[in-house]
Write a protein that holds these residues in place. Structure first.
Motif, PDB file in Angstrom:
ATOM      1  N   TRP A  92       0.825  -1.207   0.000  1.00  0.00           N
ATOM      2  CA  TRP A  92       0.000   0.000   0.000  1.00  0.00           C
ATOM      3  C   TRP A  92       0.860   1.259   0.000  1.00  0.00           C
ATOM      4  O   TRP A  92       0.333   2.374   0.118  1.00  0.00           O
ATOM      5  N   ASP A  93       2.191   1.119  -0.116  1.00  0.00           N
ATOM      6  CA  ASP A  93       3.065   2.284  -0.172  1.00  0.00           C
ATOM      7  C   ASP A  93       2.740   3.113  -1.404  1.00  0.00           C
ATOM      8  O   ASP A  93       2.425   2.576  -2.466  1.00  0.00           O
ATOM      9  N   ASP A  94       2.845   4.412  -1.293  1.00  0.00           N
ATOM     10  CA  ASP A  94       2.593   5.361  -2.387  1.00  0.00           C
ATOM     11  C   ASP A  94       1.175   5.234  -2.943  1.00  0.00           C
ATOM     12  O   ASP A  94       0.934   5.477  -4.122  1.00  0.00           O
ATOM     13  N   THR A  95       0.218   4.847  -2.121  1.00  0.00           N
ATOM     14  CA  THR A  95      -1.174   4.760  -2.547  1.00  0.00           C
ATOM     15  C   THR A  95      -1.760   6.167  -2.600  1.00  0.00           C
ATOM     16  O   THR A  95      -1.545   6.972  -1.697  1.00  0.00           O
ATOM     17  N   GLU A  96      -2.496   6.447  -3.650  1.00  0.00           N
ATOM     18  CA  GLU A  96      -3.101   7.764  -3.834  1.00  0.00           C
ATOM     19  C   GLU A  96      -4.283   7.923  -2.890  1.00  0.00           C
ATOM     20  O   GLU A  96      -5.155   7.057  -2.819  1.00  0.00           O
ATOM     21  N   THR A  97      -4.321   9.033  -2.147  1.00  0.00           N
ATOM     22  CA  THR A  97      -5.422   9.286  -1.220  1.00  0.00           C
ATOM     23  C   THR A  97      -6.221  10.528  -1.587  1.00  0.00           C
ATOM     24  O   THR A  97      -7.231  10.812  -0.937  1.00  0.00           O
ATOM     25  N   ASP A  98      -5.807  11.239  -2.614  1.00  0.00           N
ATOM     26  CA  ASP A  98      -6.535  12.433  -3.050  1.00  0.00           C
ATOM     27  C   ASP A  98      -7.840  12.012  -3.719  1.00  0.00           C
ATOM     28  O   ASP A  98      -7.830  11.305  -4.733  1.00  0.00           O
ATOM     29  N   PHE A  99      -8.983  12.447  -3.156  1.00  0.00           N
ATOM     30  CA  PHE A  99     -10.290  12.014  -3.639  1.00  0.00           C
ATOM     31  C   PHE A  99     -10.527  12.435  -5.090  1.00  0.00           C
ATOM     32  O   PHE A  99     -11.143  11.702  -5.852  1.00  0.00           O
ATOM     33  N   LYS A 101      -8.377  12.692  -7.531  1.00  0.00           N
ATOM     34  CA  LYS A 101      -7.659  11.791  -8.437  1.00  0.00           C
ATOM     35  C   LYS A 101      -8.331  10.421  -8.494  1.00  0.00           C
ATOM     36  O   LYS A 101      -8.359   9.784  -9.541  1.00  0.00           O
ATOM     37  N   ILE A 102      -8.869   9.983  -7.385  1.00  0.00           N
ATOM     38  CA  ILE A 102      -9.589   8.709  -7.367  1.00  0.00           C
ATOM     39  C   ILE A 102     -10.850   8.815  -8.225  1.00  0.00           C
ATOM     40  O   ILE A 102     -11.162   7.922  -9.014  1.00  0.00           O
TER      41      ILE A 102
END
Length: 191
Positions: A92-99, A101-102
């Motif tokens: 889960w490293d470098d997982t995108e958390t910006d809504f 972008k999701i």
């Protein structure tokens, strides 16, 4: 072609870029050549669609089987890589958390899997639509979802370095970023 001309143009340009890339391994293909190849592709497919419906169906079937074969080859490569224990990217490293972008990724996924939208256009041509339309929906959902889920295996496994010049990236994300760069990229143009 008539229903979604911009989508067809994007698909034709994407095909033209990938088809011309082997002839320009050290640089980007000339823009004029890519556009000309895309136009020729659209013209050929338009001719086939206008000339004979059975030809269009046969061409579509061949391309669908070729696409599935390519996907299963990629999936098989990922399974082999995972079988060898190359699971470095299962993290889960470098997982995108910006809504935002999701949300954009979901929108891109809807564009890529836009086949459900065409059911409205072909319902008039179906024999016994009450029986065949639900069957077509079920088969198509399964046929798209299973390879898409299995495609995560090679994307998460350690990538194979094909050559040192163009495909020796540390992660799949680096490779995707490098391949999809357009104007302003660091890649040199052919002279």
């Amino acid at each position: 072609m008539i229903v979604r001309p911009c989508s067809q143009a994007i698909v034709a340009l994407t095909f033209a870029i990938y088809a011309s890339k082997p002839f320009f391994p050290e640089c980007d293909p000339p823009d004029e050549a890519v556009r000309l190849l895309a136009a020729v592709c659209i013209c050929i497919l338009t001719f086939v669609n206008c000339y004979e419906v059975k030809w269009a169906t046969a061409v579509q079937d061949v391309f669908t089987y070729a696409k599935l074969l390519a996907l299963f080859i990629i999936i098989g490569t990922g399974v082999v890589q995972l079988g060898k224990g190359k699971i470095e990217n299962f993290t889960w490293d470098d997982t995108e958390t910006d809504f935002t972008k999701i949300a954009l990724s979901f929108y891109s996924g809807l564009f890529a899997y836009n086949g459900w939208n065409y059911l409205n256009f072909v319902i008039e041509e179906l024999k016994d639509p009450v029986r065949n339309l639900p069957r077509a929906i079920g088969i198509s959902i399964i046929l798209v979802t299973i390879p898409a889920m299995l495609l995560l295996l090679p994307l998460l496994s350690k990538p194979l370095a094909i050559s040192e010049n163009d495909f020796s990236y540390k992660t799949r994300a680096e490779m995707v970023r490098a391949v999809t760069k357009t104007n302003g990229s660091k890649r040199k143009a052919c002279s």
